[in-house]
Design a protein around this motif. Structure first.
Motif, mmCIF file in Angstrom:
data_model
loop_
_atom_site.group_PDB
_atom_site.id
_atom_site.type_symbol
_atom_site.label_atom_id
_atom_site.label_comp_id
_atom_site.label_asym_id
_atom_site.label_seq_id
_atom_site.Cartn_x
_atom_site.Cartn_y
_atom_site.Cartn_z
ATOM 1 N N SER A 1 0.831 -1.210 0.000
ATOM 2 C CA SER A 1 0.000 0.000 0.000
ATOM 3 C C SER A 1 0.860 1.251 0.000
ATOM 4 O O SER A 1 0.522 2.254 -0.637
ATOM 5 N N HIS B 1 -7.458 -2.460 1.126
ATOM 6 C CA HIS B 1 -7.463 -3.485 2.181
ATOM 7 C C HIS B 1 -7.922 -2.914 3.514
ATOM 8 O O HIS B 1 -8.378 -3.655 4.384
ATOM 9 N N GLY C 1 -11.881 -2.782 2.925
ATOM 10 C CA GLY C 1 -12.432 -4.128 2.870
ATOM 11 C C GLY C 1 -13.414 -4.293 1.733
ATOM 12 O O GLY C 1 -13.960 -3.314 1.206
ATOM 13 N N PHE D 1 -7.578 -9.593 -4.906
ATOM 14 C CA PHE D 1 -6.532 -9.492 -3.891
ATOM 15 C C PHE D 1 -5.189 -9.712 -4.570
ATOM 16 O O PHE D 1 -4.967 -10.746 -5.194
ATOM 17 N N GLY E 1 -1.203 -8.201 -1.157
ATOM 18 C CA GLY E 1 -1.585 -7.456 0.040
ATOM 19 C C GLY E 1 -2.509 -6.283 -0.208
ATOM 20 O O GLY E 1 -2.865 -5.577 0.738
ATOM 21 N N THR E 2 -2.898 -6.064 -1.458
ATOM 22 C CA THR E 2 -3.829 -4.964 -1.771
ATOM 23 C C THR E 2 -5.168 -5.548 -2.202
ATOM 24 O O THR E 2 -5.268 -6.726 -2.572
ATOM 25 N N LEU E 3 -6.181 -4.704 -2.165
ATOM 26 C CA LEU E 3 -7.525 -5.109 -2.576
ATOM 27 C C LEU E 3 -8.124 -4.042 -3.470
ATOM 28 O O LEU E 3 -8.115 -2.860 -3.129
#
Length: 222
Positions: A2, A52, A55, A128, A131-133
């Motif tokens: 991020s 992330h 959510g 995903f 580690g990112t969304l």
């Protein structure tokens, strides 16, 4: 990861500020979709960086919609930005009617496909990645041909400027974007890094050639 996206957002913001000053000095219409796209790239990196933390769900999905709307519309005009810079740099072929019509034709095809795929057929699914969304468009399949064609148009203009004026930075920026876009299929952040190189190449080339009296008095893009 991020943190890297936030860093990309910060760099793009500074490029946006530089591009805005350039537009104030040279208010040609073709720079408006360019400014819109760079603004969207700042937003794009911020949303991915924050994904992330927010959510999966409706909130993040709604925040992702502007990414696709801008991608479908304003970014399709990058090829015309490159052509305009080549014209102002004095590249002879860039002023020929055949080239102008060709660039416009490819631009309109990219615009039409972008609207169809990224707006009409948009199907967002959570993605995903390292580690990112974010929400990706499941309707996107195969090679991104419109994006490749747009970048290639900028590369052609950049090559023309490099040969005619010994100024390589538009070509270098667009070539970097082209290479990074290929790597992005496996490592998503590569596309964002390539976008910074492309925008930087356009901005520095704009400052070099648009801060002088225009070489074409009439609107060269028709």
């Amino acid at each position: 990861m991020s943190t890297i996206y936030f860093a990309c957002a910060s760099i793009q913001f500074n490029l946006l500020a530089a591009a805005t000053r350039l537009f104030i000095r040279n208010p040609h219409w073709v720079l408006i979709p360019f400014l819109t796209t760079v603004t969207a790239l700042v937003y794009d990196n911020l949303v991915i960086g924050l994904g992330h933390m927010i959510g999966p769900g409706r909130t993040l999905m709604l925040l992702n919609y502007p990414r696709y709307i801008t991608h479908a519309t304003a970014s399709s005009f990058f090829g015309l930005v490159g052509l305009y810079l080549a014209q102002q740099a004095g590249v002879t072929w860039a002023k020929q009617r055949t080239m102008i019509v060709t660039f416009w034709g490819v631009t309109l095809l990219a615009l039409g496909r972008g609207i169809y795929v990224d707006m009409i057929k948009l199907d967002m699914v959570p993605n995903f990645d390292m580690g990112t969304l974010r929400y990706s468009n499941a309707a996107t399949r195969g090679l991104p041909l419109p994006e490749m064609a747009t970048i290639l148009m900028v590369m052609v203009s950049g090559l023309g400027i490099a040969i005619h004026n010994r100024w390589p930075w538009l070509f270098v920026g667009s070539l970097t974007m082209f290479v990074m876009a290929g790597l992005a299929r496996k490592i998503g952040i590569m596309a964002n890094i390539g976008e910074m190189a492309l925008v930087a190449g356009i901005v520095v080339t704009g400052y070099h050639f648009l801060n002088t009296p225009p070489l074409v008095q009439a609107d060269p893009l028709g």
